[in-house]
Design a protein around this motif. Structure first.
Motif, PDB file in Angstrom:
ATOM      1  N   ARG A   1     -44.269  42.228 -32.274  1.00 15.43           N
ATOM      2  CA  ARG A   1     -42.887  41.912 -31.887  1.00 15.43           C
ATOM      3  C   ARG A   1     -42.774  40.481 -31.356  1.00 15.43           C
ATOM      4  NH1 ARG A   1     -43.321  47.079 -29.651  1.00 15.43           N
ATOM      5  NH2 ARG A   1     -43.336  46.204 -27.551  1.00 15.43           N
TER       6      ARG A   1
ATOM      7  N   LYS B   1     -38.098  46.317 -31.543  1.00 17.24           N
ATOM      8  CA  LYS B   1     -38.559  47.580 -32.140  1.00 17.24           C
ATOM      9  C   LYS B   1     -37.590  48.036 -33.225  1.00 17.24           C
ATOM     10  CE  LYS B   1     -40.751  49.402 -27.969  1.00 17.24           C
ATOM     11  NZ  LYS B   1     -40.749  50.502 -26.989  1.00 17.24           N
TER      12      LYS B   1
ATOM     13  N   LEU C   1     -38.102  46.006 -36.451  1.00 15.61           N
ATOM     14  CA  LEU C   1     -39.299  46.449 -37.184  1.00 15.61           C
ATOM     15  C   LEU C   1     -39.036  47.776 -37.882  1.00 15.61           C
ATOM     16  CD1 LEU C   1     -42.192  45.507 -34.743  1.00 15.61           C
ATOM     17  CD2 LEU C   1     -41.356  44.251 -36.732  1.00 15.61           C
TER      18      LEU C   1
ATOM     19  N   TRP D   1     -36.950  47.067 -40.943  1.00 13.49           N
ATOM     20  CA  TRP D   1     -37.787  46.504 -42.006  1.00 13.49           C
ATOM     21  C   TRP D   1     -38.645  47.576 -42.656  1.00 13.49           C
ATOM     22  CZ3 TRP D   1     -39.727  41.600 -38.981  1.00 13.49           C
ATOM     23  CH2 TRP D   1     -38.709  40.643 -38.967  1.00 13.49           C
ATOM     24  N   ARG D   2     -39.164  48.502 -41.864  1.00 11.69           N
ATOM     25  CA  ARG D   2     -39.989  49.578 -42.438  1.00 11.69           C
ATOM     26  C   ARG D   2     -39.153  50.457 -43.366  1.00 11.69           C
ATOM     27  NH1 ARG D   2     -42.704  49.394 -37.157  1.00 11.69           N
ATOM     28  NH2 ARG D   2     -44.803  48.652 -37.593  1.00 11.69           N
TER      29      ARG D   2
ATOM     30  N   PHE E   1     -41.918  47.292 -44.823  1.00  6.68           N
ATOM     31  CA  PHE E   1     -42.818  46.689 -43.836  1.00  6.68           C
ATOM     32  C   PHE E   1     -43.953  47.677 -43.575  1.00  6.68           C
ATOM     33  CE2 PHE E   1     -44.144  45.437 -39.541  1.00  6.68           C
ATOM     34  CZ  PHE E   1     -44.247  44.071 -39.702  1.00  6.68           C
TER      35      PHE E   1
END
Length: 80
Positions: free
Chosen positions: A27, A34, A37, A40-41, A46
């Motif tokens: 991060r 969080k 991320l 993105w996942r 990601f």
């Protein structure tokens, strides 16, 4: 003017030459929360995180590959 879709990635990133990257370090390095991320996942493939106890980790090399695919210059640095 071009609209940016989602948070911007840095143009250059230094990553430790270690197998796993702790979530807090990831991060901080990517200047991403969080939530970013997680986004993105879900939307940009990601790399997934893995839990070890209370800490989550992500494969450093998988992150480096993901960043390079998006035009980010990645440099691996030795951590002592």
């Amino acid at each position: 003017m071009t609209r940016q879709n989602g948070p911007r990635l840095p143009s250059r990133v230094l990553l430790p030459d270690q197998p796993l990257l702790p979530a807090w370090h990831l991060r901080m390095t990517l200047q991403a929360s969080k939530q970013v991320l997680s986004l993105w996942r879900a939307r940009q493939k990601f790399p997934p995180c893995h839990m070890e106890g209370a800490q989550s980790y992500t494969s450093t090399h998988a992150v480096a590959d993901w960043l390079r695919e998006r035009g980010v210059e990645v440099q691996m640095v030795t951590v002592r």
